[in-house]
Scaffold this motif. Structure first.
Motif, short mmCIF file in Angstrom:
data_model
loop_
_atom_site.label_atom_id
_atom_site.label_comp_id
_atom_site.label_asym_id
_atom_site.label_seq_id
_atom_site.Cartn_x
_atom_site.Cartn_y
_atom_site.Cartn_z
N ARG A 205 0.83 -1.21 0.00
CA ARG A 205 0.00 0.00 0.00
C ARG A 205 0.86 1.26 0.00
NH1 ARG A 205 -3.13 -3.27 3.30
NH2 ARG A 205 -2.31 -2.36 5.21
N GLU A 206 1.94 1.26 0.81
CA GLU A 206 2.85 2.41 0.86
C GLU A 206 3.52 2.63 -0.49
OE1 GLU A 206 5.32 5.50 1.37
OE2 GLU A 206 3.62 4.97 2.65
N GLY B 80 2.32 1.86 -3.40
CA GLY B 80 1.30 2.42 -4.28
C GLY B 80 1.07 3.90 -4.03
N GLU B 81 1.08 4.28 -2.75
CA GLU B 81 0.93 5.70 -2.41
C GLU B 81 2.12 6.50 -2.91
OE1 GLU B 81 0.31 5.64 1.80
OE2 GLU B 81 -1.72 4.78 1.59
N ARG B 82 3.31 5.94 -2.80
CA ARG B 82 4.54 6.60 -3.28
C ARG B 82 4.46 6.80 -4.79
NH1 ARG B 82 9.09 3.04 -1.90
NH2 ARG B 82 7.69 2.63 -0.20
N GLY C 92 1.75 7.00 -6.60
CA GLY C 92 0.75 8.04 -6.84
C GLY C 92 1.29 9.44 -6.63
N GLY D 214 -3.70 6.50 -4.44
CA GLY D 214 -3.34 5.26 -3.75
C GLY D 214 -4.48 4.27 -3.63
N PRO E 243 -3.34 0.75 -5.73
CA PRO E 243 -1.91 0.72 -5.43
C PRO E 243 -1.08 -0.23 -6.28
CG PRO E 243 -3.13 -0.48 -3.76
CD PRO E 243 -4.15 0.14 -4.68
N CYS F 249 10.07 3.76 -6.23
CA CYS F 249 8.94 3.02 -5.65
C CYS F 249 9.37 1.68 -5.08
CB CYS F 249 7.86 2.80 -6.71
SG CYS F 249 7.05 4.33 -7.18
#
Length: 91
Positions: free
Chosen positions: A11-12, A14-16, A18, A50, A53, A78
């Motif tokens: 998840r982190e 994917g947020e990165r 984004g 995110g 992700p 990433c």
């Protein structure tokens, strides 16, 4: 088919991704970039926030091309953050 839940690290990551894409987009509209990459603006919105992700490789490649980003650079930024374990804790 049941999808395996994502780990916090996934998840982190994917947020990165984004955040990187959102920063690269700058003042250009979401609609413009999405159209250039051949995806919907809603898909781009989900990736940038995110909520999606783990986008498909070819989606990321198309976005990178449209935004003028290097896939190597994106992958490097990433990549999972390495967890350093002290040698004493391992022994």
């Amino acid at each position: 088919m049941v999808r395996t839940p994502l780990t916090p690290e996934e998840r982190e990551r994917g947020e990165r991704l984004g955040r990187l894409l959102r920063e690269a987009r700058g003042s250009r509209s979401m609609v413009e970039i999405a159209a250039g990459a051949g995806i919907s603006a809603e898909t781009l919105r989900k990736i940038e926030t995110g909520r999606a992700p783990t986008p498909a490789f070819f989606t990321v490649a198309a976005l990178a091309r449209t935004l003028g980003l290097s896939m190597d650079e994106l992958a490097g930024q990433c990549a999972p953050v390495a967890v350093v374990t002290p040698a004493a804790a391992v022994a």
